[in-house]
Design a protein around this motif. Structure first.
Motif, PDB file in Angstrom:
ATOM      1  N   TRP A 240      -5.019  -5.049  -2.238  1.00 50.32           N
ATOM      2  CA  TRP A 240      -4.040  -5.635  -3.144  1.00 50.32           C
ATOM      3  C   TRP A 240      -4.723  -5.912  -4.470  1.00 50.32           C
TER       4      TRP A 240
ATOM      5  N   GLU B 142      -2.983  -6.493 -11.263  1.00 55.64           N
ATOM      6  CA  GLU B 142      -1.734  -5.756 -11.498  1.00 55.64           C
ATOM      7  C   GLU B 142      -0.627  -6.154 -10.520  1.00 55.64           C
TER       8      GLU B 142
ATOM      9  N   LYS C 169      -0.125  -5.416  -7.305  1.00 57.50           N
ATOM     10  CA  LYS C 169       0.453  -4.320  -6.550  1.00 57.50           C
ATOM     11  C   LYS C 169      -0.570  -3.754  -5.562  1.00 57.50           C
ATOM     12  N   LYS C 170      -0.052  -2.995  -4.610  1.00 58.84           N
ATOM     13  CA  LYS C 170      -0.890  -2.294  -3.639  1.00 58.84           C
ATOM     14  C   LYS C 170      -1.778  -1.289  -4.374  1.00 58.84           C
ATOM     15  N   ASP C 171      -3.059  -1.243  -3.987  1.00 55.48           N
ATOM     16  CA  ASP C 171      -4.007  -0.319  -4.611  1.00 55.48           C
ATOM     17  C   ASP C 171      -5.046   0.081  -3.562  1.00 55.48           C
TER      18      ASP C 171
ATOM     19  N   ILE D 209       0.985  -5.787   3.041  1.00 53.64           N
ATOM     20  CA  ILE D 209       0.897  -4.348   2.757  1.00 53.64           C
ATOM     21  C   ILE D 209       0.955  -3.543   4.047  1.00 53.64           C
TER      22      ILE D 209
END
Length: 162
Positions: free
Chosen positions: A23, A27, A29-31, A72
Motif C-alpha cells: 500500500w 499516493e 493506493k495499491k502498489d 488489498i
C-alpha cells in the motif's frame, strides 16, 4: 514476547521495519512494486546471518499495522499466501521454505513478522530479467555490484568456492 523486544531494539543488522507491504501511503493506493522492498530485505538477511522483517511498523517505531495490506489482499490468509508466492517466485522456493510468517498484535495493531534464516547458498532477487545480490549491513540492505558480490560469496560460502 520476543517480537516486543525485537521491535523495541529498532532497526539493526537483524531487524527491518516496513510500513506496508503493498500500500503506497503517499499516493493512497495499491502498489505491488512496494513488495520488492520487503523482498530485498529478505534477500539481504538470507545472505548475511538471518533476521526479521516487521511489516506494519514505521522506522520511527509507530505502528500503523497491516490493515491496509489486509484490505488489498482480502485478509490474513491471502496476504500470507501473497508473501509466500512472491518470495518463492522472486527469491526461490528453498528460501521461502526456510522462512516463517506470523501475525502479532503490537501497540493495539496487527503486524506481520517474516523470520528469515541465514541461507546455505547465495540468494538473488530475480526480477525483470535481472538477478541482484543484496546484503544486510547494519541497519540497511545494500545492493552489491558483481565484483563485490563475487568477493563476498567467495569468503562467506567457502564450500561453494572450491
Amino acid at each position: 514476547r520476543s517480537s516486543d523486544l525485537a521491535i523495541a531494539l529498532g532497526e539493526n543488522e537483524h531487524i527491518e521495519f516496513k510500513e506496508t507491504y503493498a500500500w503506497n501511503v503517499r499516493e493512497m493506493k495499491k502498489d505491488l512494486e512496494l513488495r520488492f522492498e520487503t523482498l530485498r530485505a529478505i534477500a539481504g538477511f538470507s545472505n548475511k546471518t538471518g533476521g526479521q522483517v516487521f511489516i506494519g511498523i514505521k522506522n520511527d517505531l509507530s505502528v500503523p499495522g497491516i490493515e491496509l495490506d489486509l484490505n488489498i489482499f482480502g485478509g490474513y490468509d491471502k496476504f500470507e499466501q501473497h508473501i509466500v508466492n512472491s518470495v518463492s517466485r522472486y527469491l526461490g522456493r528453498p528460501i521461502m521454505a526456510g522462512c516463517s510468517i506470523s501475525f502479532v498484535e503490537y501497540k493495539g495493531n496487527n503486524v506481520c513478522v517474516v523470520k528469515v534464516p541465514k541461507s546455505k547458498e547465495p540468494v538473488y532477487l530475480r526480477y525483470k530479467d535481472k538477478q541482484t545480490f543484496f546484503l544486510r549491513i547494519e541497519n540497511t540492505t545494500r545492493e552489491f555490484e558483481i565484483d563485490e558480490a563475487v568477493k563476498y560469496i567467495h569468503t562467506h560460502w567457502t564450500r561453494l568456492a572450491s
